[in-house]
Design a protein around this motif. Structure first.
Motif, PDB file in Angstrom:
ATOM      1  N   SER A  51       8.731  -8.114  -2.972  1.00 25.91           N
ATOM      2  CA  SER A  51       9.669  -7.881  -1.776  1.00 25.91           C
ATOM      3  C   SER A  51       9.687  -6.542  -0.959  1.00 25.91           C
ATOM      4  O   SER A  51      10.441  -6.532  -0.368  1.00 25.91           O
ATOM      5  CB  SER A  51      11.293  -7.902  -2.434  1.00 25.91           C
ATOM      6  N   ARG A  52       8.363  -5.853  -1.249  1.00 19.27           N
ATOM      7  CA  ARG A  52       8.203  -4.525  -0.810  1.00 19.27           C
ATOM      8  C   ARG A  52       7.791  -4.914   0.809  1.00 19.27           C
ATOM      9  O   ARG A  52       7.104  -6.007   1.085  1.00 19.27           O
ATOM     10  CB  ARG A  52       7.188  -4.129  -1.421  1.00 19.27           C
ATOM     11  N   GLU A  53       8.026  -3.805   1.714  1.00 16.71           N
ATOM     12  CA  GLU A  53       7.553  -3.900   3.078  1.00 16.71           C
ATOM     13  C   GLU A  53       6.199  -3.488   3.229  1.00 16.71           C
ATOM     14  O   GLU A  53       5.801  -2.750   2.459  1.00 16.71           O
ATOM     15  CB  GLU A  53       8.602  -2.967   4.009  1.00 16.71           C
ATOM     16  N   VAL A  54       5.686  -4.074   4.412  1.00 13.01           N
ATOM     17  CA  VAL A  54       4.046  -3.870   4.556  1.00 13.01           C
ATOM     18  C   VAL A  54       3.754  -2.232   4.528  1.00 13.01           C
ATOM     19  O   VAL A  54       2.558  -1.956   4.409  1.00 13.01           O
ATOM     20  CB  VAL A  54       3.500  -4.617   5.407  1.00 13.01           C
ATOM     21  N   ASP A  55       4.689  -1.572   5.149  1.00 12.58           N
ATOM     22  CA  ASP A  55       4.349   0.041   5.524  1.00 12.58           C
ATOM     23  C   ASP A  55       4.158   0.826   4.062  1.00 12.58           C
ATOM     24  O   ASP A  55       3.776   1.856   4.212  1.00 12.58           O
ATOM     25  CB  ASP A  55       5.526   0.447   6.296  1.00 12.58           C
ATOM     26  N   ILE A  56       4.669   0.318   3.041  1.00 14.17           N
ATOM     27  CA  ILE A  56       4.341   1.098   1.589  1.00 14.17           C
ATOM     28  C   ILE A  56       2.846   1.056   1.555  1.00 14.17           C
ATOM     29  O   ILE A  56       2.396   1.886   0.728  1.00 14.17           O
ATOM     30  CB  ILE A  56       5.317   0.077   0.553  1.00 14.17           C
ATOM     31  N   LEU A  57       1.923   0.165   1.959  1.00 13.47           N
ATOM     32  CA  LEU A  57       0.731   0.267   1.833  1.00 13.47           C
ATOM     33  C   LEU A  57      -0.050   1.518   2.553  1.00 13.47           C
ATOM     34  O   LEU A  57      -1.415   1.405   1.995  1.00 13.47           O
ATOM     35  CB  LEU A  57      -0.035  -1.197   2.020  1.00 13.47           C
ATOM     36  N   GLY A  58       0.523   2.116   3.296  1.00 13.34           N
ATOM     37  CA  GLY A  58      -0.174   2.876   3.881  1.00 13.34           C
ATOM     38  C   GLY A  58      -0.327   4.309   3.151  1.00 13.34           C
ATOM     39  O   GLY A  58       0.455   4.677   2.413  1.00 13.34           O
ATOM     40  N   GLY A  59      -1.757   4.884   3.485  1.00 15.55           N
ATOM     41  CA  GLY A  59      -1.885   6.130   2.526  1.00 15.55           C
ATOM     42  C   GLY A  59      -2.123   5.651   0.976  1.00 15.55           C
ATOM     43  O   GLY A  59      -2.254   4.803   0.542  1.00 15.55           O
ATOM     44  N   SER A  60      -2.168   6.829   0.181  1.00 18.04           N
ATOM     45  CA  SER A  60      -2.663   6.607  -1.051  1.00 18.04           C
ATOM     46  C   SER A  60      -1.340   6.845  -2.220  1.00 18.04           C
ATOM     47  O   SER A  60      -1.515   6.971  -3.241  1.00 18.04           O
ATOM     48  CB  SER A  60      -3.730   7.902  -1.397  1.00 18.04           C
ATOM     49  N   SER A  61       0.012   7.094  -1.586  1.00 12.25           N
ATOM     50  CA  SER A  61       1.092   7.306  -2.454  1.00 12.25           C
ATOM     51  C   SER A  61       1.313   6.126  -3.328  1.00 12.25           C
ATOM     52  O   SER A  61       1.552   6.552  -4.331  1.00 12.25           O
ATOM     53  CB  SER A  61       2.186   7.373  -1.474  1.00 12.25           C
ATOM     54  N   LEU A  62       0.845   4.976  -2.991  1.00 10.84           N
ATOM     55  CA  LEU A  62       1.040   3.700  -4.016  1.00 10.84           C
ATOM     56  C   LEU A  62       0.342   3.845  -4.964  1.00 10.84           C
ATOM     57  O   LEU A  62       0.725   3.640  -6.053  1.00 10.84           O
ATOM     58  CB  LEU A  62       1.140   2.557  -3.302  1.00 10.84           C
ATOM     59  N   GLU A  63      -1.026   4.113  -5.073  1.00 11.08           N
ATOM     60  CA  GLU A  63      -1.843   4.289  -5.960  1.00 11.08           C
ATOM     61  C   GLU A  63      -1.478   5.278  -7.162  1.00 11.08           C
ATOM     62  O   GLU A  63      -1.881   5.533  -8.066  1.00 11.08           O
ATOM     63  CB  GLU A  63      -3.387   4.245  -5.721  1.00 11.08           C
ATOM     64  N   ARG A  64      -0.906   6.246  -6.530  1.00  9.41           N
ATOM     65  CA  ARG A  64      -0.468   7.548  -7.231  1.00  9.41           C
ATOM     66  C   ARG A  64       0.859   7.150  -7.926  1.00  9.41           C
ATOM     67  O   ARG A  64       1.241   8.237  -8.833  1.00  9.41           O
ATOM     68  CB  ARG A  64      -0.622   8.759  -6.623  1.00  9.41           C
ATOM     69  N   ASP A  65       1.617   6.245  -7.706  1.00 13.68           N
ATOM     70  CA  ASP A  65       3.081   5.871  -8.246  1.00 13.68           C
ATOM     71  C   ASP A  65       2.972   5.362  -9.502  1.00 13.68           C
ATOM     72  O   ASP A  65       2.662   4.193  -9.822  1.00 13.68           O
ATOM     73  CB  ASP A  65       3.608   5.166  -7.275  1.00 13.68           C
ATOM     74  N   PRO A  66       3.221   6.081 -10.531  1.00  9.36           N
ATOM     75  CA  PRO A  66       3.237   5.472 -12.105  1.00  9.36           C
ATOM     76  C   PRO A  66       4.199   4.357 -12.303  1.00  9.36           C
ATOM     77  O   PRO A  66       3.671   3.563 -13.102  1.00  9.36           O
ATOM     78  CB  PRO A  66       3.529   6.740 -12.964  1.00  9.36           C
ATOM     79  N   ALA A  67       5.105   4.328 -11.490  1.00  8.13           N
ATOM     80  CA  ALA A  67       6.136   3.065 -11.733  1.00  8.13           C
ATOM     81  C   ALA A  67       6.077   1.790 -10.999  1.00  8.13           C
ATOM     82  O   ALA A  67       6.480   0.716 -11.383  1.00  8.13           O
ATOM     83  CB  ALA A  67       7.722   3.770 -11.072  1.00  8.13           C
ATOM     84  N   ILE A  68       5.025   1.969 -10.181  1.00  7.19           N
ATOM     85  CA  ILE A  68       4.717   0.639  -9.667  1.00  7.19           C
ATOM     86  C   ILE A  68       4.011  -0.414 -10.481  1.00  7.19           C
ATOM     87  O   ILE A  68       4.077  -1.471  -9.954  1.00  7.19           O
ATOM     88  CB  ILE A  68       3.535   0.986  -8.294  1.00  7.19           C
ATOM     89  N   VAL A  69       3.592  -0.071 -11.447  1.00  6.24           N
ATOM     90  CA  VAL A  69       3.036  -1.053 -12.501  1.00  6.24           C
ATOM     91  C   VAL A  69       4.117  -2.053 -13.175  1.00  6.24           C
ATOM     92  O   VAL A  69       3.922  -3.105 -13.570  1.00  6.24           O
ATOM     93  CB  VAL A  69       2.306  -0.507 -13.617  1.00  6.24           C
ATOM     94  N   ASP A  70       5.338  -1.634 -13.225  1.00 12.53           N
ATOM     95  CA  ASP A  70       6.481  -2.317 -13.474  1.00 12.53           C
ATOM     96  C   ASP A  70       6.754  -3.635 -12.603  1.00 12.53           C
ATOM     97  O   ASP A  70       7.035  -4.581 -13.114  1.00 12.53           O
ATOM     98  CB  ASP A  70       7.822  -1.719 -13.607  1.00 12.53           C
ATOM     99  N   GLU A  71       6.501  -3.235 -11.222  1.00 19.07           N
ATOM    100  CA  GLU A  71       6.655  -4.412 -10.427  1.00 19.07           C
ATOM    101  C   GLU A  71       5.669  -5.423 -10.414  1.00 19.07           C
ATOM    102  O   GLU A  71       5.580  -6.612 -10.529  1.00 19.07           O
ATOM    103  CB  GLU A  71       6.848  -3.741  -8.912  1.00 19.07           C
ATOM    104  N   LEU A  72       4.453  -4.797 -10.720  1.00 18.91           N
ATOM    105  CA  LEU A  72       3.169  -5.488 -10.461  1.00 18.91           C
ATOM    106  C   LEU A  72       3.250  -6.536 -11.883  1.00 18.91           C
ATOM    107  O   LEU A  72       2.753  -7.817 -11.885  1.00 18.91           O
ATOM    108  CB  LEU A  72       2.045  -4.628 -10.950  1.00 18.91           C
ATOM    109  N   PHE A  73       3.713  -5.840 -12.988  1.00 19.73           N
ATOM    110  CA  PHE A  73       3.925  -6.668 -14.161  1.00 19.73           C
ATOM    111  C   PHE A  73       4.602  -7.870 -14.086  1.00 19.73           C
ATOM    112  O   PHE A  73       4.520  -9.089 -14.426  1.00 19.73           O
ATOM    113  CB  PHE A  73       4.153  -5.890 -15.346  1.00 19.73           C
TER     114      PHE A  73
END
Length: 251
Positions: free
Chosen positions: A83-105
């Protein structure tokens, strides 16, 4: 320019030769054992990488000559399937976010016998370390592909204080130097990144070895054939159906 090309080819050849020698000596066997056991047990190989290391996941999952019980986890899944918006993909902040894996799982159907293959040249970004920790916490084996020279030279970024190599059950060195670039150019700048080349080679060595081991046991390896040859689509779909809702093939 020709000399420069020759120098880069030498850098690639030297590292590929080193990887081949190590594989011949059995260095990849622990990883191969985990992967074969997973496939034979009906598991899926979950591949994850961010930035340029996603190329490793693309080599593992969903290509001609590759194993069908494979799934590529990508950060953009939180947009394409979440359900995330596409603008979250800009830059490198997402790959540095340790909490994003909860959503991915939550978006990834992970089975009991699945094994995780996680690639990262640095081995320290939050999402990479977070994915490895999450996989281990949920009872799964982790195979890491990383640059030992690079990861040993940098500080951890994950709140746990750990790097990918500290978490994985098996660590494969991709032989890339610190900073990834191999050749120094006039002015002191360096270019000629190598990690994507060596990681792709590692991915194919693992794929070949797993397919061969399964074939030697008397079973037919579940391998893709090119969709661009007669019968390719039918062959692939029949095998993909065995893993319905467990493997995703997105852009």
């Amino acid at each position: 320019m020709t000399r420069l090309f020759d120098d880069f080819r030498h850098e690639a050849d030297t590292r590929i030769a080193a990887l081949t020698a190590e594989a011949d000596a059995g260095a990849l066997d622990p990883a191969i054992d985990l992967l074969v056991d997973a496939v034979v047990a009906g598991g899926v190989l979950q591949a994850f990488g961010t930035g340029h290391s996603e190329a490793f996941a693309m080599e593992i999952a969903g290509r001609a000559g590759g194993l069908i019980p494979t799934n590529r986890i990508a950060l953009r899944d939180v947009v394409l399937r979440g359900s995330r918006e596409v603008d979250i993909l800009g830059g490198s902040s997402l790959e540095r976010d340790p909490a994003i894996v909860d959503e991915l799982f939550e978006l990834t159907p992970v089975g009991e016998h699945d094994v995780f293959l996680i690639a990262s040249n640095s081995g320290v970004n939050g999402s990479i370390v977070g994915m490895a920790l999450k996989a281990k916490e949920t009872g799964h084996k982790v195979i890491a592909v990383t640059s030992l020279q690079h990861t040993d030279a940098v500080e951890p970024k994950h709140p746990s204080g750990k790097k990918l190599r500290d978490i994985a059950d098996v660590v494969i060195d991709n032989k890339a130097p610190y900073g990834d670039a191999t050749l120094e150019l006039p002015g002191g700048v360096k270019a000629g990144a190598i990690s994507s080349i060596t990681a792709a080679f590692i991915a194919q060595l693992l794929t070949l070895a797993v397919a061969e081991r399964i074939a030697e046991s008397g079973q037919t390896p579940p391998v893709y054939i090119s969709a661009n040859i007669p019968g390719g689509d039918e062959h692939n779909k029949a095998l993909e159906d065995l893993y319905r809702d467990r493997i995703s093939r997105t852009a």
